[in-house]
Design a protein around this motif. Structure first.
Motif, mmCIF file in Angstrom:
data_model
loop_
_atom_site.group_PDB
_atom_site.id
_atom_site.type_symbol
_atom_site.label_atom_id
_atom_site.label_comp_id
_atom_site.label_asym_id
_atom_site.label_seq_id
_atom_site.Cartn_x
_atom_site.Cartn_y
_atom_site.Cartn_z
ATOM 1 N N GLY A 15 0.906 -1.102 -0.005
ATOM 2 C CA GLY A 15 -0.107 0.106 0.086
ATOM 3 C C GLY A 15 0.746 1.229 -0.095
ATOM 4 N N ALA A 16 1.865 1.227 0.941
ATOM 5 C CA ALA A 16 2.687 2.403 1.082
ATOM 6 C C ALA A 16 3.363 2.659 -0.617
ATOM 7 C CB ALA A 16 3.733 2.387 2.021
ATOM 8 N N ALA A 17 3.942 1.596 -1.035
ATOM 9 C CA ALA A 17 4.503 1.557 -2.481
ATOM 10 C C ALA A 17 3.645 2.204 -3.475
ATOM 11 C CB ALA A 17 5.133 0.341 -2.834
ATOM 12 N N THR A 18 2.066 1.608 -3.381
ATOM 13 C CA THR A 18 1.348 2.310 -4.348
ATOM 14 C C THR A 18 1.218 3.845 -4.141
ATOM 15 O OG1 THR A 18 -0.013 0.106 -4.330
ATOM 16 C CG2 THR A 18 -1.181 2.014 -5.053
ATOM 17 N N ALA A 19 1.189 4.199 -3.065
ATOM 18 C CA ALA A 19 1.011 5.731 -2.749
ATOM 19 C C ALA A 19 2.111 6.402 -3.488
ATOM 20 C CB ALA A 19 0.789 6.162 -1.313
ATOM 21 N N ILE A 20 3.091 6.021 -2.996
ATOM 22 C CA ILE A 20 4.757 6.436 -3.385
ATOM 23 C C ILE A 20 4.697 6.287 -5.154
ATOM 24 C CG2 ILE A 20 7.113 6.213 -3.725
ATOM 25 C CD1 ILE A 20 6.977 5.009 -0.971
ATOM 26 N N GLY A 21 4.281 5.401 -5.652
ATOM 27 C CA GLY A 21 4.464 5.455 -7.247
ATOM 28 C C GLY A 21 3.257 6.207 -7.732
ATOM 29 N N ALA A 22 2.247 6.497 -7.216
ATOM 30 C CA ALA A 22 1.159 7.531 -7.778
ATOM 31 C C ALA A 22 1.580 8.872 -7.520
ATOM 32 C CB ALA A 22 -0.095 7.119 -7.045
ATOM 33 N N LEU A 23 2.076 9.215 -6.429
ATOM 34 C CA LEU A 23 2.429 10.638 -6.187
ATOM 35 C C LEU A 23 3.966 11.013 -6.923
ATOM 36 C CD1 LEU A 23 1.422 10.661 -2.306
ATOM 37 C CD2 LEU A 23 0.544 11.966 -4.023
ATOM 38 N N ARG A 24 4.709 9.921 -7.056
ATOM 39 C CA ARG A 24 5.989 10.066 -8.049
ATOM 40 C C ARG A 24 5.628 10.675 -9.535
ATOM 41 N NH1 ARG A 24 11.351 10.799 -7.066
ATOM 42 N NH2 ARG A 24 12.728 10.023 -8.603
ATOM 43 N N VAL A 25 4.405 10.038 -9.782
ATOM 44 C CA VAL A 25 3.947 10.676 -11.222
ATOM 45 C C VAL A 25 3.234 11.785 -11.098
ATOM 46 C CG1 VAL A 25 2.523 10.301 -12.891
ATOM 47 C CG2 VAL A 25 3.563 8.175 -12.063
ATOM 48 N N ASP A 26 2.433 12.242 -10.074
ATOM 49 C CA ASP A 26 1.479 13.269 -10.038
ATOM 50 C C ASP A 26 1.596 13.763 -8.336
ATOM 51 O OD1 ASP A 26 0.020 15.482 -9.897
ATOM 52 O OD2 ASP A 26 -1.740 14.503 -11.017
ATOM 53 N N PRO A 27 2.196 14.601 -8.122
ATOM 54 C CA PRO A 27 2.447 15.000 -6.445
ATOM 55 C C PRO A 27 1.196 15.790 -6.063
ATOM 56 C CG PRO A 27 4.612 15.801 -7.488
ATOM 57 C CD PRO A 27 3.541 15.307 -8.802
ATOM 58 N N SER A 28 0.126 16.000 -7.196
ATOM 59 C CA SER A 28 -0.911 16.959 -6.462
ATOM 60 C C SER A 28 -2.155 15.894 -6.225
ATOM 61 C CB SER A 28 -1.290 17.739 -7.695
ATOM 62 O OG SER A 28 -1.888 17.158 -8.874
ATOM 63 N N LEU A 29 -2.191 14.585 -6.495
ATOM 64 C CA LEU A 29 -3.063 13.923 -6.494
ATOM 65 C C LEU A 29 -3.493 13.610 -4.911
ATOM 66 C CD1 LEU A 29 -2.233 10.720 -8.626
ATOM 67 C CD2 LEU A 29 -3.877 12.478 -9.121
ATOM 68 N N ARG A 30 -4.728 13.578 -4.692
ATOM 69 C CA ARG A 30 -5.236 13.139 -3.417
ATOM 70 C C ARG A 30 -5.411 11.781 -3.263
ATOM 71 N NH1 ARG A 30 -10.901 15.694 -4.597
ATOM 72 N NH2 ARG A 30 -10.496 14.692 -6.513
ATOM 73 N N VAL A 31 -4.402 11.228 -2.224
ATOM 74 C CA VAL A 31 -4.127 9.629 -2.130
ATOM 75 C C VAL A 31 -4.568 9.395 -0.493
ATOM 76 C CG1 VAL A 31 -2.819 7.628 -2.250
ATOM 77 C CG2 VAL A 31 -2.573 9.592 -4.047
ATOM 78 N N ALA A 32 -5.547 8.556 -0.540
ATOM 79 C CA ALA A 32 -5.545 8.018 0.971
ATOM 80 C C ALA A 32 -5.095 6.626 1.118
ATOM 81 C CB ALA A 32 -6.978 7.796 1.277
ATOM 82 N N LEU A 295 -5.550 8.571 -14.348
ATOM 83 C CA LEU A 295 -6.207 9.698 -13.877
ATOM 84 C C LEU A 295 -5.722 11.023 -14.782
ATOM 85 C CD1 LEU A 295 -6.152 9.045 -10.061
ATOM 86 C CD2 LEU A 295 -7.947 9.095 -11.522
ATOM 87 N N ALA A 296 -4.533 11.063 -15.003
ATOM 88 C CA ALA A 296 -3.964 12.177 -15.919
ATOM 89 C C ALA A 296 -4.556 12.140 -17.373
ATOM 90 C CB ALA A 296 -2.566 11.948 -16.160
ATOM 91 N N ALA A 297 -4.916 10.828 -17.659
ATOM 92 C CA ALA A 297 -5.580 10.788 -18.979
ATOM 93 C C ALA A 297 -7.096 10.785 -18.995
ATOM 94 C CB ALA A 297 -5.175 9.308 -19.640
ATOM 95 N N ASP A 298 -7.470 11.525 -17.788
ATOM 96 C CA ASP A 298 -9.001 11.365 -17.592
ATOM 97 C C ASP A 298 -9.855 10.206 -17.740
ATOM 98 O OD1 ASP A 298 -11.167 12.568 -16.306
ATOM 99 O OD2 ASP A 298 -11.558 13.597 -18.132
ATOM 100 N N ASP A 299 -9.199 9.036 -17.487
ATOM 101 C CA ASP A 299 -9.821 7.711 -17.864
ATOM 102 C C ASP A 299 -9.357 6.774 -16.971
ATOM 103 O OD1 ASP A 299 -11.168 5.813 -19.354
ATOM 104 O OD2 ASP A 299 -9.996 5.661 -21.140
ATOM 105 N N PRO A 300 -9.881 6.885 -15.686
ATOM 106 C CA PRO A 300 -9.718 6.051 -14.788
ATOM 107 C C PRO A 300 -10.132 4.470 -14.845
ATOM 108 C CG PRO A 300 -11.192 7.173 -13.959
ATOM 109 C CD PRO A 300 -10.941 8.069 -15.229
ATOM 110 N N ALA A 301 -10.734 4.284 -15.610
ATOM 111 C CA ALA A 301 -11.166 2.844 -15.997
ATOM 112 C C ALA A 301 -10.272 2.105 -16.878
ATOM 113 C CB ALA A 301 -12.548 2.802 -16.985
ATOM 114 N N THR A 302 -9.079 3.063 -17.257
ATOM 115 C CA THR A 302 -7.890 2.021 -18.058
ATOM 116 C C THR A 302 -6.881 1.826 -17.019
ATOM 117 O OG1 THR A 302 -6.784 4.280 -18.485
ATOM 118 C CG2 THR A 302 -8.203 3.384 -19.993
ATOM 119 N N ALA A 303 -7.144 2.218 -15.668
ATOM 120 C CA ALA A 303 -6.065 1.814 -14.667
ATOM 121 C C ALA A 303 -5.716 0.392 -14.835
ATOM 122 C CB ALA A 303 -6.183 2.320 -13.212
ATOM 123 N N GLY A 304 -6.387 -0.552 -14.600
ATOM 124 C CA GLY A 304 -6.166 -1.790 -14.377
ATOM 125 C C GLY A 304 -5.439 -2.550 -15.773
#
Length: 398
Positions: A15-32, A295-304
């Motif tokens: 989980g912590a690595a997930t948050a780090i990976g996301a925020l490394r791409v976009d530090p402005s993301l709201r990550v819980a 999320l950057a592509a405004d297409d969260p359904a493509t995440a998987g």
């Protein structure tokens, strides 16, 4: 209802690595980062941290994880009367999960993640994803362990399991400065371990594959096998904890859509060694990056789908090879051959370590060593039978 770009269920290494990976791409993301436990917290584990894990974290900008920790340079593998004791190509670390998980969590928080103490019980997927009617997220990663709530919500059942018990005992002199694994000869696959932390204590434990046809071993039975394989290992031991390990199979297909799984929740534990930290960090970073890119592509359904492409390149070949190796390790003769080949050739030993601790494969060098030792053992048995036949014939004639 609080809205998040990414909700990560479970604040352990995956989980912590997930948050780090996301925020490394976009530090402005709201990550819980959502976890029911209060940190720092203990977690049942062998505590072994491979250098490849540190490589992944440093590549994501995380440093200081092994600061003030003692590297472990040697690995000893025993079965019956034979064993191999060699220096590894790169040292590992034995870091209690109380320390390792806390440092990784702090790195995620420093990157911008918000830690929420909450036990997630329900996911509802509509135009967004709702967790327990309290949290709303555009993407979700389940990093909530072997009995993942997120995995169940996706309708994915558990795969094969192993069970283990772990405690901390004073380090025996003959097991200091090393990771020691002793394979069981009475049960297969099963082994006991003693991993020196470098502070006078060792992480000691015993684990075995669960057979769905029978009840698993009791705590008393596992403690007995631990003391049989590693005499005195339980003396002065404290902090005994049992846990189940969801073992990976030869093929892993991450689900499509806005919900992803990482680490133990994805059933990613090395079936040959029980190692899961490398998979947790690798898939966590990949899941976080995939969520951020979607999320950057405004297409969260493509995440998987993004996550599946990345992890296929990262792990698909390795998982096939390690599944084959785990199947072979159900045969004592193969384990014996692997130990003899590792004792004869440092390259075989190094390849075996890479397969067991990170994402190595069965290399040609390893395969040739196994075949050579298996053939030699077969020839030795034939010669022994032939010699016995001659002796019996001579005895009858006389």
């Amino acid at each position: 209802m609080t809205a998040w770009d990414l909700a990560v269920v479970g604040a352990g290494p995956a989980g912590a690595a997930t948050a780090i990976g996301a925020l490394r791409v976009d530090p402005s993301l709201r990550v819980a980062l959502i976890d029911r436990a209060e940190f720092p917290r203990d977690k049942s584990c062998g505590d072994g941290i491979a250098p490849q894990v540190i490589d992944l974290l440093e590549g994501a900008g995380v440093t200081g994880i092994v600061e003030d920790q003692v590297p472990v340079p040697r690995l000893r593998l025993d079965r019956g009367s034979f064993g191999v004791d060699r220096r590894m190509a790169r040292p590992t670390w034995v870091i209690p999960r109380t320390t390792f998980d806390q440092r990784l969590l702090e790195a995620a928080q420093e990157a911008g993640a918000t830690l929420l103490r909450h036990r997630v019980r329900e996911l509802v997927l509509t135009s967004s994803i709702t967790l327990d009617g309290q949290l709303e997220a555009r993407t979700v990663v389940g990093a909530d362990g072997a009995h993942s709530t997120v995995r169940r919500a996706l309708g994915i059942g558990p795969g094969p399991m192993a069970v283990a018990i772990r405690g901390y005992s004073p380090t025996a002199p003959d097991r200091s400065n090393a990771q020691v694994i002793v394979f069981d000869t009475a049960r297969q696959p099963a082994y006991a371990w003693s991993f020196d932390r470098g502070d006078g204590l060792s992480n000691v434990g015993y684990g075995e594959l669960l057979d769905h046809r029978h009840d698993g071993p009791t705590k008393a039975q596992m403690m007995e096998r631990l003391d049989t394989l590693l005499p005195g290992a339980t003396d002065g031991g404290t902090g005994w904890k049992g846990h189940q390990l969801p073992l990976s199979a030869g093929r892993w297909r991450p689900p499509a859509g806005r919900v992803m799984l990482a680490g133990d929740a994805a059933g990613l534990v090395n079936p040959m060694t029980g190692e899961g930290i490398y998979y947790a960090v690798a898939t966590g970073l990949a899941a976080g990056r995939a969520a951020a890119e979607a999320l950057a592509a405004d297409d969260p359904a493509t995440a998987g789908a993004r996550y599946a492409r990345t992890t296929r390149r990262l792990l698909a070949g390795h998982l096939r090879h390690v599944a084959a190796a785990a199947w072979l390790c159900r045969h004592g003769a193969v384990i014996d051959a692997g130990l003899r080949a590792s004792a004869a050739d440092q390259r075989v030993f190094d390849d075996l370590v890479e397969l067991g601790l990170a994402r190595g494969r069965i290399t040609p060098t390893m395969a040739r060593g196994l075949v050579r030792e298996l053939a030699g053992a077969t020839w030795d048995r034939r010669r022994a039978r032939h010699r016995n036949d001659i002796e019996e014939t001579s005895a009858c004639e006389s």
